[in-house]
Design a protein around this motif. Structure first.
Motif, PDB file in Angstrom:
ATOM      1  N   SER A 290       3.038   7.359 -10.713  1.00  0.00           N
ATOM      2  CA  SER A 290       2.301   6.334  -9.773  1.00  0.00           C
ATOM      3  C   SER A 290       3.139   5.209  -9.393  1.00  0.00           C
ATOM      4  O   SER A 290       3.167   4.633  -8.245  1.00  0.00           O
ATOM      5  CB  SER A 290       1.008   5.896 -10.649  1.00  0.00           C
ATOM      6  OG  SER A 290       0.095   5.324  -9.984  1.00  0.00           O
ATOM      7  N   THR A 291       3.688   4.611 -10.282  1.00  0.00           N
ATOM      8  CA  THR A 291       4.648   3.332  -9.867  1.00  0.00           C
ATOM      9  C   THR A 291       5.734   3.859  -8.877  1.00  0.00           C
ATOM     10  O   THR A 291       5.880   3.086  -7.849  1.00  0.00           O
ATOM     11  CB  THR A 291       5.032   2.752 -11.246  1.00  0.00           C
ATOM     12  OG1 THR A 291       4.118   2.494 -12.148  1.00  0.00           O
ATOM     13  CG2 THR A 291       6.029   1.278 -10.980  1.00  0.00           C
TER      14      THR A 291
ATOM     15  N   THR B 270      -2.790   8.092  -7.560  1.00  0.00           N
ATOM     16  CA  THR B 270      -2.088   9.005  -6.666  1.00  0.00           C
ATOM     17  C   THR B 270      -2.495  10.395  -7.213  1.00  0.00           C
ATOM     18  O   THR B 270      -2.475  11.293  -6.073  1.00  0.00           O
ATOM     19  CB  THR B 270      -0.395   8.948  -7.072  1.00  0.00           C
ATOM     20  OG1 THR B 270      -0.016   9.159  -8.491  1.00  0.00           O
ATOM     21  CG2 THR B 270       0.041   7.357  -6.671  1.00  0.00           C
TER      22      THR B 270
ATOM     23  N   TYR C  87       4.676   4.147  -5.461  1.00  0.00           N
ATOM     24  CA  TYR C  87       4.613   2.785  -4.783  1.00  0.00           C
ATOM     25  C   TYR C  87       5.884   2.001  -4.435  1.00  0.00           C
ATOM     26  O   TYR C  87       5.913   1.330  -3.602  1.00  0.00           O
ATOM     27  CB  TYR C  87       3.686   1.773  -5.533  1.00  0.00           C
ATOM     28  CG  TYR C  87       2.245   2.235  -5.231  1.00  0.00           C
ATOM     29  CD1 TYR C  87       1.535   1.350  -4.449  1.00  0.00           C
ATOM     30  CD2 TYR C  87       1.382   3.147  -5.902  1.00  0.00           C
ATOM     31  CE1 TYR C  87       0.277   1.632  -3.987  1.00  0.00           C
ATOM     32  CE2 TYR C  87       0.412   3.588  -5.396  1.00  0.00           C
ATOM     33  CZ  TYR C  87      -0.707   2.583  -4.636  1.00  0.00           C
ATOM     34  OH  TYR C  87      -1.606   2.894  -4.223  1.00  0.00           O
TER      35      TYR C  87
ATOM     36  N   THR D 120      -1.195  -5.045  -8.630  1.00  0.00           N
ATOM     37  CA  THR D 120      -2.093  -4.185  -8.571  1.00  0.00           C
ATOM     38  C   THR D 120      -1.979  -2.740  -9.237  1.00  0.00           C
ATOM     39  O   THR D 120      -3.006  -2.263  -9.740  1.00  0.00           O
ATOM     40  CB  THR D 120      -2.267  -4.220  -7.066  1.00  0.00           C
ATOM     41  OG1 THR D 120      -2.542  -5.430  -6.615  1.00  0.00           O
ATOM     42  CG2 THR D 120      -3.538  -3.308  -6.662  1.00  0.00           C
ATOM     43  N   GLN D 121      -0.855  -2.266  -8.979  1.00  0.00           N
ATOM     44  CA  GLN D 121      -0.906  -0.873  -9.164  1.00  0.00           C
ATOM     45  C   GLN D 121      -0.666  -0.464 -10.662  1.00  0.00           C
ATOM     46  O   GLN D 121      -1.199   0.530 -10.903  1.00  0.00           O
ATOM     47  CB  GLN D 121       0.321  -0.324  -8.388  1.00  0.00           C
ATOM     48  CG  GLN D 121       0.510   1.280  -8.387  1.00  0.00           C
ATOM     49  CD  GLN D 121      -0.888   1.814  -7.967  1.00  0.00           C
ATOM     50  OE1 GLN D 121      -1.535   1.296  -7.154  1.00  0.00           O
ATOM     51  NE2 GLN D 121      -1.106   2.962  -8.413  1.00  0.00           N
TER      52      GLN D 121
ATOM     53  N   ASN E 193       0.914  -1.221  -0.223  1.00  0.00           N
ATOM     54  CA  ASN E 193       0.021  -0.009  -0.017  1.00  0.00           C
ATOM     55  C   ASN E 193       0.910   1.177  -0.057  1.00  0.00           C
ATOM     56  O   ASN E 193       1.887   1.206   0.699  1.00  0.00           O
ATOM     57  CB  ASN E 193      -0.888  -0.004   1.347  1.00  0.00           C
ATOM     58  CG  ASN E 193      -1.857   1.102   1.476  1.00  0.00           C
ATOM     59  OD1 ASN E 193      -2.172   1.941   0.437  1.00  0.00           O
ATOM     60  ND2 ASN E 193      -2.045   1.696   2.582  1.00  0.00           N
TER      61      ASN E 193
ATOM     62  N   PHE F 294       2.866  -5.452  -5.270  1.00  0.00           N
ATOM     63  CA  PHE F 294       2.049  -4.366  -5.492  1.00  0.00           C
ATOM     64  C   PHE F 294       2.091  -4.181  -6.882  1.00  0.00           C
ATOM     65  O   PHE F 294       1.099  -3.412  -7.610  1.00  0.00           O
ATOM     66  CB  PHE F 294       2.592  -3.139  -4.658  1.00  0.00           C
ATOM     67  CG  PHE F 294       3.705  -2.319  -5.353  1.00  0.00           C
ATOM     68  CD1 PHE F 294       3.471  -1.689  -6.479  1.00  0.00           C
ATOM     69  CD2 PHE F 294       4.809  -2.147  -4.723  1.00  0.00           C
ATOM     70  CE1 PHE F 294       4.568  -1.130  -7.055  1.00  0.00           C
ATOM     71  CE2 PHE F 294       5.834  -1.475  -5.107  1.00  0.00           C
ATOM     72  CZ  PHE F 294       5.728  -0.931  -6.430  1.00  0.00           C
TER      73      PHE F 294
ATOM     74  N   SER G 116      -6.594  -0.446  -5.374  1.00  0.00           N
ATOM     75  CA  SER G 116      -5.533   0.331  -4.955  1.00  0.00           C
ATOM     76  C   SER G 116      -6.146   1.738  -5.319  1.00  0.00           C
ATOM     77  O   SER G 116      -6.970   2.092  -6.170  1.00  0.00           O
ATOM     78  CB  SER G 116      -4.259  -0.077  -5.625  1.00  0.00           C
ATOM     79  OG  SER G 116      -3.177   0.885  -5.241  1.00  0.00           O
TER      80      SER G 116
ATOM     81  N   SER H  29      -8.455  -3.597  -9.213  1.00  0.00           N
ATOM     82  CA  SER H  29      -7.305  -4.045 -10.163  1.00  0.00           C
ATOM     83  C   SER H  29      -7.292  -5.512 -10.543  1.00  0.00           C
ATOM     84  O   SER H  29      -8.677  -5.991 -10.404  1.00  0.00           O
ATOM     85  CB  SER H  29      -5.995  -3.619  -9.406  1.00  0.00           C
ATOM     86  OG  SER H  29      -5.221  -3.763 -10.405  1.00  0.00           O
TER      87      SER H  29
END
Lengths: 222, 82
Positions: free
Chosen positions: A157-158, A79, A161, A193-194, A9, A190, A76, A70
């Motif tokens: 965004s990646t 951002t 995370y 998901t992300q 997360n 992650f 998730s 996702s």
């Protein structure tokens, strides 16, 4: 090796980082936040730029409230950092991210006050820096604006995370493999998901950016 | 004003709907990660929040609605030439 869960997360929850880590991440944020406050001098800013700040803040609030489904039954949050970074530069983002994170920590019990520094460092400092670097690199490579926006948003965004994974790995190193193994597992978990969420976020960002350009152009033309 | 209200309502309802899907939240996932690595780990601080009294999807909905309203205000003012 520990039995790992399926996901990680971006918002590290209250009380989950050792107090020394909380202090260190808060300290790491001090300079970027001070710089950001100085750069975001709303009183001295032209009205149009103030409205762009408001739109970027609104986008950050709206997107971080969405819990997007996702793959593999996980979900998730986007951002929301790319729009503000592209329009205002990375210096604007620590303050805007601070507002969102304090709001979420106090009202939603999402994130936390003790982990505010860590969450701010990933969301308000690292993420925007990654967006900015990719945005500039894409511009230098003469990629089209939509492609540049999508790439920068996904990278930011990646990157956010990845930073959160590193923070968690530093706090909870694997007994056998240490921080590196812990980081590898968090990041690997992650990513599934992300990355799809980052793609959706990229298109949200592109849509709002285009709408903002349209609104500004109409205002200039009228 | 009507558009702003509509956008805020749509964003809020969307956030609520997405929160209700029921897939495991990121917070829970992070906590699981910590427990898996440190069985028996207890957070050293837990603060009270509105989330204890109001369902989380509603709070996320309000946050999304606030964000959408802010965007609408900015657009409207930008459309009027700042």
């Amino acid at each position: 090796m520990a039995d790992w869960p399926q996901r990680a997360n971006v918002h590290i929850t209250e009380g989950y980082l050792p107090i020394t880590h909380c202090a260190a991440w808060a300290g790491a944020c001090a300079l970027p936040v001070a710089w950001s406050f100085r750069r975001l001098d709303l009183g001295a800013m032209p009205q149009q730029r103030r409205l762009v700040v408001a739109a970027a803040a609104g986008f950050l609030f709206a997107l971080t409230a969405l819990k997007l489904p996702s793959v593999a039954g996980s979900s998730s949050h986007p951002t929301g950092i790319a729009l503000g970074t592209i329009l205002l530069g990375p210096a604007a983002m620590p303050v805007l991210a601070l507002l969102v994170l304090v709001f979420q920590a106090l009202l939603l019990a999402h994130g936390g006050l003790t982990t505010l520094g860590a969450n701010l460092f990933s969301l308000g400092v690292i993420g925007p820096m990654v967006v900015w670097l990719v945005w500039k690199a894409a511009g230098a490579m003469r990629l089209s604006e939509p492609t540049s926006v999508v790439l920068a948003t996904m990278a930011g965004s990646t990157g956010t995370y990845v930073a959160a994974s590193l923070q968690l790995a530093l706090a909870f190193p694997d007994d056998a493999g240490g921080v590196l193994a812990s980081f590898g597992r968090f990041a690997g978990i992650f990513a599934a998901t992300q990355i799809p969420v980052a793609v959706v976020e990229a298109f949200f960002t592109l849509a709002l950016l285009r709408a903002l350009h349209g609104a500004t152009r109409r205002a200039v033309a009228s | 004003m009507k558009r702003m209200g509509a956008a805020a309502a749509v964003a809020g309802a969307g956030a609520v709907a997405l929160s209700l899907i029921g897939w495991e939240s990121a917070d829970e996932q992070a906590q699981e990660a910590v427990y898996a690595l440190r069985p028996g780990y207890t957070p050293w601080l837990s603060l009270p929040s509105l989330a204890a009294a109001v369902p989380e999807p509603v709070l996320f909905g309000l946050q999304a609605a606030f964000g959408a309203a802010l965007i609408c205000i900015a657009f409207r003012r930008l459309g009027q030439g700042g």
